[in-house]
Design a protein around this motif. Structure first.
Motif, short mmCIF file in Angstrom:
data_model
loop_
_atom_site.label_atom_id
_atom_site.label_comp_id
_atom_site.label_asym_id
_atom_site.label_seq_id
_atom_site.Cartn_x
_atom_site.Cartn_y
_atom_site.Cartn_z
N GLY A 595 0.79 -1.22 0.00
CA GLY A 595 0.00 0.00 0.00
C GLY A 595 0.82 1.27 0.00
O GLY A 595 0.27 2.37 -0.05
N ILE A 596 2.14 1.16 0.08
CA ILE A 596 3.03 2.33 0.05
C ILE A 596 3.19 2.78 -1.40
O ILE A 596 3.55 1.96 -2.26
N PRO A 597 2.93 4.05 -1.73
CA PRO A 597 3.03 4.49 -3.13
C PRO A 597 4.41 4.22 -3.73
O PRO A 597 5.44 4.57 -3.14
N VAL A 598 4.40 3.56 -4.88
CA VAL A 598 5.62 3.29 -5.65
C VAL A 598 5.35 3.73 -7.08
O VAL A 598 4.32 3.38 -7.65
N MET A 599 6.25 4.49 -7.65
CA MET A 599 6.05 5.01 -9.00
C MET A 599 7.29 4.77 -9.86
O MET A 599 8.41 4.70 -9.35
N ALA A 600 7.05 4.64 -11.15
CA ALA A 600 8.11 4.54 -12.15
C ALA A 600 7.97 5.70 -13.11
O ALA A 600 6.91 5.88 -13.72
N ALA A 601 9.04 6.50 -13.22
CA ALA A 601 9.09 7.57 -14.22
C ALA A 601 9.84 7.04 -15.42
O ALA A 601 10.88 6.38 -15.27
N LEU A 602 9.36 7.31 -16.62
CA LEU A 602 9.99 6.82 -17.84
C LEU A 602 10.10 7.95 -18.86
O LEU A 602 9.30 8.90 -18.86
N SER A 603 11.08 7.82 -19.75
CA SER A 603 11.29 8.82 -20.77
C SER A 603 11.91 8.17 -22.00
O SER A 603 12.72 7.25 -21.88
N ARG A 604 11.54 8.66 -23.18
CA ARG A 604 12.11 8.14 -24.42
C ARG A 604 12.44 9.29 -25.35
O ARG A 604 11.85 10.37 -25.29
N ARG A 605 13.42 9.04 -26.22
CA ARG A 605 13.75 10.01 -27.27
C ARG A 605 12.63 10.03 -28.31
O ARG A 605 12.06 8.98 -28.67
N THR A 606 12.34 11.19 -28.85
CA THR A 606 11.28 11.32 -29.82
C THR A 606 11.78 11.73 -31.20
O THR A 606 10.98 11.88 -32.13
N ASP A 607 13.11 11.88 -31.34
CA ASP A 607 13.64 12.40 -32.60
C ASP A 607 14.51 11.41 -33.36
O ASP A 607 15.20 11.78 -34.30
N LYS A 608 14.50 10.14 -32.94
CA LYS A 608 15.28 9.14 -33.67
C LYS A 608 14.69 7.76 -33.40
O LYS A 608 13.98 7.55 -32.39
N PRO A 609 14.97 6.78 -34.25
CA PRO A 609 14.38 5.45 -34.07
C PRO A 609 14.75 4.79 -32.76
O PRO A 609 13.90 4.20 -32.09
N ALA A 610 16.03 4.83 -32.37
CA ALA A 610 16.44 4.27 -31.08
C ALA A 610 15.98 5.23 -29.99
O ALA A 610 16.40 6.40 -29.95
N GLU A 611 15.16 4.76 -29.09
CA GLU A 611 14.48 5.67 -28.16
C GLU A 611 15.26 5.93 -26.86
O GLU A 611 14.88 6.80 -26.09
N ASP A 612 16.33 5.17 -26.61
CA ASP A 612 17.13 5.39 -25.39
C ASP A 612 16.24 5.51 -24.16
O ASP A 612 16.30 6.49 -23.40
N VAL A 613 15.37 4.52 -23.97
CA VAL A 613 14.39 4.58 -22.88
C VAL A 613 15.11 4.53 -21.53
O VAL A 613 15.92 3.64 -21.27
N ILE A 614 14.82 5.50 -20.68
CA ILE A 614 15.37 5.53 -19.33
C ILE A 614 14.23 5.53 -18.33
O ILE A 614 13.08 5.80 -18.67
N PHE A 615 14.55 5.21 -17.09
CA PHE A 615 13.51 5.14 -16.07
C PHE A 615 14.12 5.42 -14.71
O PHE A 615 15.33 5.38 -14.51
N GLY A 616 13.25 5.72 -13.78
CA GLY A 616 13.65 5.92 -12.38
C GLY A 616 12.48 5.53 -11.50
O GLY A 616 11.31 5.61 -11.91
N PHE A 617 12.78 5.12 -10.27
CA PHE A 617 11.75 4.61 -9.38
C PHE A 617 11.77 5.37 -8.05
O PHE A 617 12.80 5.89 -7.62
N GLY A 618 10.63 5.42 -7.40
CA GLY A 618 10.53 6.09 -6.12
C GLY A 618 9.42 5.52 -5.28
O GLY A 618 8.37 5.14 -5.80
N ALA A 619 9.67 5.45 -3.97
CA ALA A 619 8.65 4.97 -3.03
C ALA A 619 8.66 5.88 -1.81
O ALA A 619 9.72 6.31 -1.34
N HIS A 620 7.48 6.16 -1.31
CA HIS A 620 7.36 6.94 -0.08
C HIS A 620 5.93 6.84 0.41
O HIS A 620 5.01 6.61 -0.38
N PHE A 621 5.73 7.06 1.71
CA PHE A 621 4.37 7.09 2.26
C PHE A 621 3.54 8.19 1.60
O PHE A 621 2.35 8.03 1.36
#
Length: 773
Positions: A595-621
């Motif tokens: 029940g503790i909030p956990v989130m994943a932030a994601l990002s991708r390149r939009t100007d080339k075929p290889a999207e270089d997808v990156i992510f980060g995670f966070g949890a907190h009450f």
């Protein structure tokens, strides 16, 4: 007469003495205005008739009675004596026995200049030269420098070395090629046994080092300093290990005769200052001479309380064996990225001294190369949780460096400092308490490592295939042998209020796997403003990584997080920054059964075929802080791909798993990376969040959350007394790491219980791409 400083003393001198201004002072009289005492430290002003009368009489040739007699033409005896006492109390006069030579005056003789020098340093220049002439200083050479070569420099400082090896000495000057020279351990031990202070001097380098003055029984010893220096020379240690040498690999000399002579003369000066009676905090530092800029820098050397040579070697063991008893820790407001007992500013003020390029546990904290201006990401040295087994292991991998993040520079710097201290504190240093036995021999107090590692049977059967990847994170060890003795370390069970045991090699980082084949990882390791703070942060990391594993390996679509519904001035600027570098950003909700909030932030390149997808995670009450943590953690990955061109060159790491992901993975090809369109986006009110004002309340909450799920909350206090920043390792057997670990349990059961899947997947159906961060 008016003097600008000083307090009155009871007497000036006896009649047989000679009195005059100190050697570093020369009187210049402007009639009718004042007498000015000229010195290299500036002017001292003496105003009034008394000063003009007395100044020419204080040339060191007269006794006090003589000065009073000659002044009596203008001043009464009481007036003149009162002014003399004021001058003496201001530290302007020197008194010496008759027949001992001039006291002061315009002379530029060597003896007068020598007196003036010591006067300016705050010592009694009339006595120091005689004290140095009688001083006993020994020269110890661990280099090709002959002691006789140093004798000339010592004579220039008023010293003569002791030539009899058996004669006692008040100070030794030890010449060496390296402050990690193996002979220094013997030198340190011999001087501590004899109770003799010693001063190390590093020759043969382009930047000579001098100091500190090691004082047996008072302050740090050489071993305290050596432990810090080794931490900054990791690659040399790995080469030494690879070559199988017992001593450090000798470094080629790089110096000039003038630099060598300069170092010897500076060392002689330091020896003279010490033997002359000067004491100050700078003598407890390593002073380095930059011969390019001609600047010196002082690097403080701290005593390590748990030092095996000069401290209490059982200090760490007693701390670890003691029950972990949380206490009340009120939270402060404005603590940045989490609920803390200290603000980032307070943390930096309290522990900033741990950063030093020579003697700090952290060499430097610097902005991550390639970090865009809209991000605050900093690096703090090599990641000790990822020790290389060879020089090749020091490659530029994603996790090869420790670092930190935040919304402000101070937050990010403190985060980077804490991660570096966390990794250092979690490194095995030999003073950790251990019990040598087998799992079977220890009984129910011992926990099977498989309950924490959570490798699947299929992974053990196919370990050669898994290990062929060459990834440290996906490395599968041999099955643990319960009958084989190994080292075990106690951990405290907060749920059971008792002591348990886990293999030491699983709890502390080291350059090699343990003899039992086990490795330690950083899962659940945390530093904080207090032990309770570190405990909460370590548990939140377990919750975060467990939730990430449930999502990633089962590849379930998760709800979006509605960024527009979250307050925060930082969001518009952050999102605009990503758009400016041709990136889209989205966040999904990974909250699982705790029940503790956990989130994943994601990002991708939009100007080339290889999207270089990156992510980060966070949890907190607090869901707002979970979001903030996920976004700032994602920012730590951005520098690795920020310079990538449309032709896919310019990555800042050579980690093959990461490179393969960035070059091939797309959001469309991995739908679980994107939000589930059938579910309403999550807003802050979708989580039940009750703020607390004390970290102890959070500790009680996580303890109950763990107990309610039939699990055990374990904690190991890894705080090092010499650093002070509280560090713990939190373990909950059964909770998942986010690396590929496919044992039965939560990974298969919880997604079904949460309604994400109708039935558990098989191991073969899990995501074939292991998480690589």
């Amino acid at each position: 007469m008016t003097v600008t400083r000083g307090k009155e003393l009871p007497t000036v001198a006896v009649d047989a003495d000679r009195v005059g201004f100190k050697s570093h002072l020369r009187p210049e009289t402007v009639p009718g205005q004042a007498v000015y005492l000229v010195s290299q430290r500036g002017l001292t002003t003496l105003r009034g008739e008394h000063a003009e009368v007395l100044a020419p009489l204080l040339d060191g040739t007269r006794s006090t009675a003589g000065v009073l007699r000659e002044a009596s033409r203008v001043l009464s005896a009481d007036e003149a004596l009162g002014s003399l006492r004021a001058l003496e109390s201001a530290g302007l006069l020197r008194v010496r026995p008759a027949g001992s030579g001039p006291v002061a005056g315009p002379s530029t003789s060597t003896s007068t200049a020598t007196e003036a020098f010591w006067d300016l340093l705050g010592l009694d220049g009339g006595r120091v030269p005689d004290a140095l002439a009688r001083a006993r200083v020994r020269v110890v050479s661990l280099t090709d420098t002959e002691p006789a070569e140093f004798a000339q420099a010592l004579r220039g400082a008023g010293l003569s070395p002791v030539t009899d090896a058996s004669a006692p000495a008040e100070l030794s000057v030890v010449l060496c090629d390296d402050f990690l020279s193996p002979g220094l351990a013997e030198v340190d031990g011999a001087h501590r046994r004899a109770g003799t202070a010693w001063l190390p001097v590093r020759l043969g380098w382009s930047d000579p080092w001098i100091g500190p003055v090691f004082r047996p029984g008072d302050g740090p010893c050489w071993h305290c300093l050596a432990s810090r220096l080794r931490g900054h020379r990791l690659s040399e240690g790995l080469l030494q290990h690879s070559l199988g040498r017992p001593d450090p690999v000798p470094l080629p000399p790089a110096t000039l005769p003038v630099v060598r002579a300069l170092a010897l003369h500076l060392a002689a000066l330091e020896a003279a200052k010490w033997l002359g009676g000067l004491r100050g905090p700078e003598q407890s530092t390593v002073r380095t001479l930059d011969t390019v800029r001609l600047t010196t820098t002082a690097h403080p050397v701290a005593r390590i309380p748990q030092c095996r040579s000069c401290g209490d070697p059982d200090l760490v063991a007693r701390r670890v064996r003691a029950p972990f008893t949380p206490v009340s820790r009120p939270k402060v407001t404005g603590a940045g990225n989490g609920h803390r007992a200290l603000t980032p500013e307070q943390m930096l003020e309290k522990y900033g001294h741990l950063v030093d390029p020579v003697t700090g546990v952290v060499k430097e904290i610097r902005r991550a190369p390639g970090s865009p201006a809209f991000l605050q990401t900093f690096l703090s040295g090599h990641n000790l949780a990822m020790p290389g087994r060879s020089l090749a292991g020091l490659r530029a991998g994603l996790r090869s460096l420790s670092g930190g993040k935040g919304l402000t520079e101070t937050e990010a710097r403190v985060s980077a400092l804490c991660e570096a201290v966390e990794r250092h504190s979690g490194t095995r240093q030999g003073d950790e308490p251990v019990v040598r036995d087998s799992l079977r021999g220890l009984g129910p107090a011992a926990i099977h490592p498989h309950d924490c590692q959570l490798y699947g049977e299929g992974q053990f059967r196919e370990r050669d295939r898994w290990n062929a990847r060459g990834s440290r994170f996906q490395f599968v060890p041999e099955r643990f042998d319960p009958a084989r003795p190994t080292d075990w370390t106690p951990v405290w069970s907060l749920t059971g209020r008792t002591q348990r045991l886990l293999p030491t090699s699983m709890l502390y980082f080291g350059p090699e796997a343990g003899s039992d084949g086990l490795w330690a990882d950083s899962n659940g390791n945390a530093a904080g403003s207090t032990r309770e703070d570190a405990l909460v942060q370590g548990f939140l990391e377990l919750v975060e990584r467990d939730a990430v594993a449930l999502w990633w390996y089962n590849r379930t679509r998760q709800p979006a997080v509605d960024l527009s519904a979250f307050p925060g001035d930082y969001l518009p600027e952050l999102l605009a920054g990503y758009r400016a570098v041709n990136r889209s950003v989205w966040v999904i909700d990974l909250t699982a059964d705790f029940g503790i909030p956990v989130m994943a932030a994601l990002s991708r390149r939009t100007d080339k075929p290889a999207e270089d997808v990156i992510f980060g995670f966070g949890a907190h009450f607090d869901p707002r802080l979970a979001l903030r943590r996920a976004l700032t953690e994602m920012g730590q990955l951005l520098p690795a791909v920020s310079g990538v061109t449309r032709e896919n060159s310019g990555y800042r790491v050579d980690d093959p798993e990461a490179l393969d992901w960035w070059r091939t993975a797309t959001a469309a090809g991995h739908p679980y990376l994107t939000p589930d369109p059938a579910v309403r986006p999550r807003r802050p009110e979708d989580w039940t969040y009750v703020p607390t004002s004390d970290l102890l309340d959070d500790v009680h909450r996580i303890t109950e959350l763990t107990r309610e799920r039939g699990m055990e909350l374990l904690v190991l206090d890894q705080t090092r007394a010499d650093l002070g920043i509280p560090v713990v390792k939190v373990i909950v057997p059964g909770m998942r790491q986010f690396w590929a670990r496919f044992a039965p349990g939560r990974l298969f059961d919880v997604p079904v219980a949460l309604g994400r899947l109708s039935s558990p997947l098989s191991s073969e159906e899990l995501n074939p791409v292991p998480l690589f961060v």
